[in-house]
Write an enzyme that holds these catalytic residues in place. Structure first.
Site, PDB file in Angstrom:
ATOM      1  N   LEU A 335       0.824  -1.215   0.000  1.00 18.26           N
ATOM      2  CA  LEU A 335       0.000   0.000   0.000  1.00 18.26           C
ATOM      3  C   LEU A 335       0.856   1.262   0.000  1.00 18.26           C
ATOM      4  O   LEU A 335       0.442   2.320  -0.437  1.00 18.26           O
ATOM      5  CB  LEU A 335      -0.899   0.012   1.235  1.00 18.26           C
ATOM      6  CG  LEU A 335      -1.929  -1.121   1.319  1.00 18.26           C
ATOM      7  CD1 LEU A 335      -2.514  -1.187   2.714  1.00 18.26           C
ATOM      8  CD2 LEU A 335      -3.026  -0.913   0.291  1.00 18.26           C
ATOM      9  N   GLY A 338       7.949   3.459   3.588  1.00 20.09           N
ATOM     10  CA  GLY A 338       8.647   4.543   4.285  1.00 20.09           C
ATOM     11  C   GLY A 338      10.021   4.047   4.653  1.00 20.09           C
ATOM     12  O   GLY A 338      10.430   2.977   4.190  1.00 20.09           O
ATOM     13  N   ASN A 339      10.739   4.778   5.501  1.00 18.29           N
ATOM     14  CA  ASN A 339      12.111   4.341   5.805  1.00 18.29           C
ATOM     15  C   ASN A 339      12.156   3.130   6.746  1.00 18.29           C
ATOM     16  O   ASN A 339      13.134   2.424   6.818  1.00 18.29           O
ATOM     17  CB  ASN A 339      12.969   5.504   6.325  1.00 18.29           C
ATOM     18  CG  ASN A 339      12.265   6.230   7.444  1.00 18.29           C
ATOM     19  OD1 ASN A 339      11.136   5.865   7.823  1.00 18.29           O
ATOM     20  ND2 ASN A 339      12.910   7.242   7.984  1.00 18.29           N
ATOM     21  N   PHE A 340      11.015   2.848   7.418  1.00 19.55           N
ATOM     22  CA  PHE A 340      10.953   1.695   8.326  1.00 19.55           C
ATOM     23  C   PHE A 340      10.763   0.394   7.559  1.00 19.55           C
ATOM     24  O   PHE A 340      11.051  -0.681   8.038  1.00 19.55           O
ATOM     25  CB  PHE A 340       9.763   1.869   9.269  1.00 19.55           C
ATOM     26  CG  PHE A 340       8.491   2.056   8.492  1.00 19.55           C
ATOM     27  CD1 PHE A 340       7.761   0.939   8.097  1.00 19.55           C
ATOM     28  CD2 PHE A 340       8.072   3.314   8.095  1.00 19.55           C
ATOM     29  CE1 PHE A 340       6.634   1.089   7.322  1.00 19.55           C
ATOM     30  CE2 PHE A 340       6.939   3.460   7.320  1.00 19.55           C
ATOM     31  CZ  PHE A 340       6.227   2.352   6.932  1.00 19.55           C
ATOM     32  N   CYS A 342       7.711  -1.400   4.674  1.00 20.07           N
ATOM     33  CA  CYS A 342       6.577  -1.137   3.805  1.00 20.07           C
ATOM     34  C   CYS A 342       5.261  -1.436   4.516  1.00 20.07           C
ATOM     35  O   CYS A 342       5.232  -2.063   5.574  1.00 20.07           O
ATOM     36  CB  CYS A 342       6.689  -1.943   2.523  1.00 20.07           C
ATOM     37  SG  CYS A 342       6.646  -3.701   2.833  1.00 20.07           S
ATOM     38  N   LYS A 360       2.015  -2.481   8.819  1.00 18.36           N
ATOM     39  CA  LYS A 360       3.318  -1.820   8.702  1.00 18.36           C
ATOM     40  C   LYS A 360       4.367  -2.846   9.076  1.00 18.36           C
ATOM     41  O   LYS A 360       4.410  -3.323  10.213  1.00 18.36           O
ATOM     42  CB  LYS A 360       3.358  -0.637   9.679  1.00 18.36           C
ATOM     43  CG  LYS A 360       4.104   0.565   9.172  1.00 18.36           C
ATOM     44  CD  LYS A 360       4.013   1.727  10.157  1.00 18.36           C
ATOM     45  CE  LYS A 360       4.156   3.047   9.427  1.00 18.36           C
ATOM     46  NZ  LYS A 360       4.175   4.202  10.313  1.00 18.36           N
ATOM     47  N   ASP A 452       3.001  15.423  13.055  1.00 15.38           N
ATOM     48  CA  ASP A 452       3.245  15.153  11.632  1.00 15.38           C
ATOM     49  C   ASP A 452       1.940  15.228  10.845  1.00 15.38           C
ATOM     50  O   ASP A 452       1.716  14.459   9.913  1.00 15.38           O
ATOM     51  CB  ASP A 452       3.909  13.783  11.464  1.00 15.38           C
ATOM     52  CG  ASP A 452       4.627  13.643  10.121  1.00 15.38           C
ATOM     53  OD1 ASP A 452       4.666  14.632   9.354  1.00 15.38           O
ATOM     54  OD2 ASP A 452       5.141  12.544   9.837  1.00 15.38           O
TER      55      ASP A 452
HETATM   56  P1  ADP Z   1       5.611   6.919   7.271  1.00 15.57           P
HETATM   57  O1  ADP Z   1       5.959   7.100   8.705  1.00 15.57           O
HETATM   58  O2  ADP Z   1       6.730   6.272   6.505  1.00 15.57           O
HETATM   59  O3  ADP Z   1       5.140   8.169   6.614  1.00 15.57           O
HETATM   60  P2  ADP Z   1       2.841   6.004   7.177  1.00 15.57           P
HETATM   61  O4  ADP Z   1       2.242   5.504   8.426  1.00 15.57           O
HETATM   62  O5  ADP Z   1       2.474   7.378   6.785  1.00 15.57           O
HETATM   63  O6  ADP Z   1       4.435   5.844   7.276  1.00 15.57           O
HETATM   64  O7  ADP Z   1       2.495   4.982   6.001  1.00 15.57           O
HETATM   65  C1  ADP Z   1       3.087   5.048   4.709  1.00 15.57           C
HETATM   66  C2  ADP Z   1       2.098   4.758   3.622  1.00 15.57           C
HETATM   67  O8  ADP Z   1       1.472   3.486   3.800  1.00 15.57           O
HETATM   68  C3  ADP Z   1       0.932   5.729   3.603  1.00 15.57           C
HETATM   69  O9  ADP Z   1       1.227   6.866   2.865  1.00 15.57           O
HETATM   70  C4  ADP Z   1      -0.177   4.907   2.956  1.00 15.57           C
HETATM   71  O10 ADP Z   1      -0.050   4.907   1.553  1.00 15.57           O
HETATM   72  C5  ADP Z   1       0.091   3.518   3.472  1.00 15.57           C
HETATM   73  N1  ADP Z   1      -0.705   3.259   4.685  1.00 15.57           N
HETATM   74  C6  ADP Z   1      -0.322   3.450   5.956  1.00 15.57           C
HETATM   75  N2  ADP Z   1      -1.295   3.122   6.824  1.00 15.57           N
HETATM   76  C7  ADP Z   1      -2.340   2.706   6.086  1.00 15.57           C
HETATM   77  C8  ADP Z   1      -3.692   2.254   6.390  1.00 15.57           C
HETATM   78  N3  ADP Z   1      -4.097   2.159   7.661  1.00 15.57           N
HETATM   79  N4  ADP Z   1      -4.509   1.949   5.360  1.00 15.57           N
HETATM   80  C9  ADP Z   1      -4.073   2.050   4.091  1.00 15.57           C
HETATM   81  N5  ADP Z   1      -2.851   2.476   3.745  1.00 15.57           N
HETATM   82  C10 ADP Z   1      -1.973   2.792   4.717  1.00 15.57           C
HETATM   83 MG    MG Z   2       3.493   9.267   6.544  1.00 10.32          MG
END
Ligand code: ADP
Ligand code: MG
Length: 605
Positions: A335, A338-340, A342, A360, A452
């Site tokens: 979906l 990020g740096n952690f 996917c 995550k 954030d």
């Molecule tokens: P980061 O800390 O790397 O920004 P996020 O929590 O924002 O991490 O998640 C990165 C990406 O993963 C989001 O931009 C989205 O596309 C997808 N994502 C994260 N959480 C969800 C969720 N609950 N439902 C659908 N997609 C998600």
């Molecule tokens: Mg994010």
């Protein structure tokens, strides 16, 4: 309350008083020329009456709420609100008996009198949401706050169906048979449907005879008895005719109960099946649903993730931070990343149901600091439960460390908006931003700072439902503190940060408000990047010099005014989320009501 009248704060507004009461107040005020007061119109939602003295006599002018949401005295100019209308007639009589000279002020201690419909409407809204979606407590309140105009519209079109006085499609002869069975007091009544679409009839007893009145839907979408009362809904017409025999032979007194409905007064309207499955199915995987034609549109409460999966006591029994790996099905579909690591799509099996989840996945489990960070995020999210915040289901420690969350299949708000620019109205964008403000108000109340907030971290469940996500930087504020102080500056989203974050590493809800302003700007530009190609440090000095983002091309004035408030330099002077949510709510309800009356026109012409 949530739906206080827009005129409520005017000192010359008396609420729902009768004409003779208005005359009394004007007499007490001295009956001087141009003495005036404003009151609610008993007949339709949102209408007023202006009462003005001229030549020792009160004159009464009905003010109608028009289809485009403006207000006008019949034959006069339109105004955006009752206050503006009064201000106009204070300058220019323009057809009235005289200009408005002196407001007849409410005596101290007297509040505007609530309308008959105010209490019924409130009660109905609440009951409707409670029963339709099985909601209680905070999720019920959030539903009402965010969706009041949509709920009102739904109720307005269906409320009569479950009333004891409504007998459905029966013939005139059958209506008479029912009226004449049992006692036959004057004013015994029922409403029935006629064969033609949208046509109804009122049948009433008077002097042991039956009278029948047609009720037609006129061009402006109001229900009317020929030459008589016009009302927005059938149940309001009934309430009105209980007070005044306008166009009919007698006031409505006693309900002739529909034998196929239990005899209970003012019961909530007909209930669609719980969480309309047809709607969820009609929703595309990417969250975009075209507006229904004729049917109703999808509401946040229709989504499964509106309430916590653990709101079912049976499911709550299994609730733990750590989830069993065998209950988790992980899909290959990614979906986001990020740096952690996917984020993957998946399904989590619970006792009674399966839910869609986003997982995550930590890619590098060997790095302890990353693991700690993800666990901190999980522990933080565990404390949150709000319809407008992505909920965590739990953590799973298996092949990798995984954080399991509710699925928001529409993805990030900025991407959604930039790809659907042509299909989404400003009203839709405002609705989503209002939901974000409700979620942020919840964080503020619970002393959490997000740190954030940005359009990329607002995820969509569907086109009409947004949730705040990404709590990687979030913190709880200590009981005695008003802010969180970061020890060192890190990899920060500087363009979203308030000056005190950059200058003093100070993070409070007021700093989140600044970020909310930037998020508003991103949304109202349909997903553009703020401050174009400027670099972080350039933005910081631009802000220090008083520079701010410009008004987006299609942004309503009210929304740009609110953004600018979010960007007030000193955090003490900046509004909090309580105020921001309130402004968003007023504006959201305001434009939604406009749109819904416009819809009516196209349906009827
Ligand atoms: P980061 O800390 O790397 O920004 P996020 O929590 O924002 O991490 O998640 C990165 C990406 O993963 C989001 O931009 C989205 O596309 C997808 N994502 C994260 N959480 C969800 C969720 N609950 N439902 C659908 N997609 C998600
Ligand atoms: Mg994010």
């Amino acid at each position: 309350m949530t739906m206080r009248d827009v005129a409520y704060n005017l000192p010359f507004f008396y609420g729902s008083i009768s004409r003779s009461e208005a005359d009394e107040y004007l007499k007490l005020g001295g009956l001087s020329d141009g003495l005036f007061l404003l009151r609610l119109c008993l007949r339709n939602l949102g209408g007023y009456v202006l009462s003005v003295v001229f030549d020792l006599k009160p004159h009464h002018y009905p003010i109608e709420r028009q289809l485009n949401g403006t207000y006008a005295i019949s034959g006069g100019k339109s105004h955006c609100g009752p206050e503006e209308l009064c201000a106009y007639y204070a300058r220019d009589a323009d057809g009235l008996c005289c200009v408005l000279l002196k407001p007849c002020l409410r005596p101290s201690g007297i509040e505007p009198k609530p309308g008959v419909f105010d209490s019924i409407r409130e009660h109905m809204l609440r009951e409707y949401a409670r029963q339709t979606w099985n909601l209680e407590g905070e999720s019920l309140e959030s539903a009402i706050i965010s969706q009041a105009p949509q709920l009102q519209k739904l109720i307005a079109s269906t409320a009569h169906e479950k009333m004891a006085w409504y007998h459905g499609l029966i013939q005139r002869e059958e209506a008479e048979r029912r009226l004449f069975s049992g006692a036959q007091p004057d004013g015994k009544y029922l409403l029935r449907q006629r064969k033609e679409a949208g046509a109804y009839a009122l049948s009433m007893l008077y002097g042991k005879s039956a009278y029948h009145y047609r009720i037609d839907l006129d061009k402006s979408g109001k229900f009317a008895i020929p030459d008589g009362s016009k009302c927005d809904t059938l149940w309001q017409l009934v309430e009105y005719l209980k007070l005044k025999s306008d166009g009919v032979i007698h006031v409505l007194r006693e309900v002739c109960n529909n034998p196929s409905q239990p005899a209970e007064p003012a019961r909530p309207p007909s209930l669609p099946p719980n969480r309309l499955s047809a709607i969820s199915l009609a929703c595309n995987p990417d969250g975009y649903t075209p507006e229904p034609i004729g049917g109703r549109r999808i509401l946040p409460m229709d989504a499964e993730s509106y309430v916590s999966p653990y709101s079912d006591p049976e499911e709550l029994k299994d609730k733990t931070l750590y989830l069993k790996r065998e209950c988790l099905l992980i899909d290959e579909v990614e979906l986001g990343s990020g740096n952690f690591g996917c984020v993957k799509k998946g399904v989590y099996r619970m006792r009674k149901k399966q839910i869609d989840v986003a997982i995550k996945v930590l890619k590098n489990d060997n790095e302890k600091s990353l693991k700690d960070e993800l666990m901190k995020e999980a522990e933080f999210m565990q404390k949150l439960d709000n319809p407008y915040i992505v909920r965590m289901i739990g953590v799973c420690q298996a092949e990798h460390l995984m954080l399991v969350m509710e699925m928001a299949s529409g993805g990030p708000l900025n991407k959604f908006l930039s790809s659907k620019k042509d299909q989404l109205t400003i009203e839709n964008v405002v609705e989503l931003l209002h939901q974000v403000s409700i979620g942020m108000k919840y964080l503020e109340e619970n002393h959490f700072v997000h740190r954030d907030l940005a359009a990329r971290n607002v995820l969509l469940v569907n086109q009409h439902y947004a949730k705040i996500s990404d709590f990687g930087l979030s913190k709880a504020i200590g009981a005695d503190d008003s802010y969180y102080k970061a020890r060192t500056a890190g990899k920060w989203p500087v363009k979203w940060y308030a000056p005190e974050c950059i200058n003093f590493r100070k993070f409070s809800s007021k700093a989140d408000v600044w970020s909310f302003g930037i998020t508003m700007w991103e949304a109202l530009t349909y997903g553009q990047k703020p401050y174009k190609k400027m670099k972080g440090p350039e933005v910081v000095s631009f802000i220090e010099q008083g520079g701010r983002l410009e008004r987006p091309a299609e942004c309503p004035d009210e929304m740009y005014e609110l953004m600018k408030k979010c960007w007030i330099y000193k955090c003490e002077d900046r509004p909090g989320f309580e105020e921001v949510e309130n402004s968003m709510r007023i504006y959201h309800h305001h434009i939604t009501q406009k749109v819904s009356t416009d819809d009516k026109v196209s349906e009827n012409t």
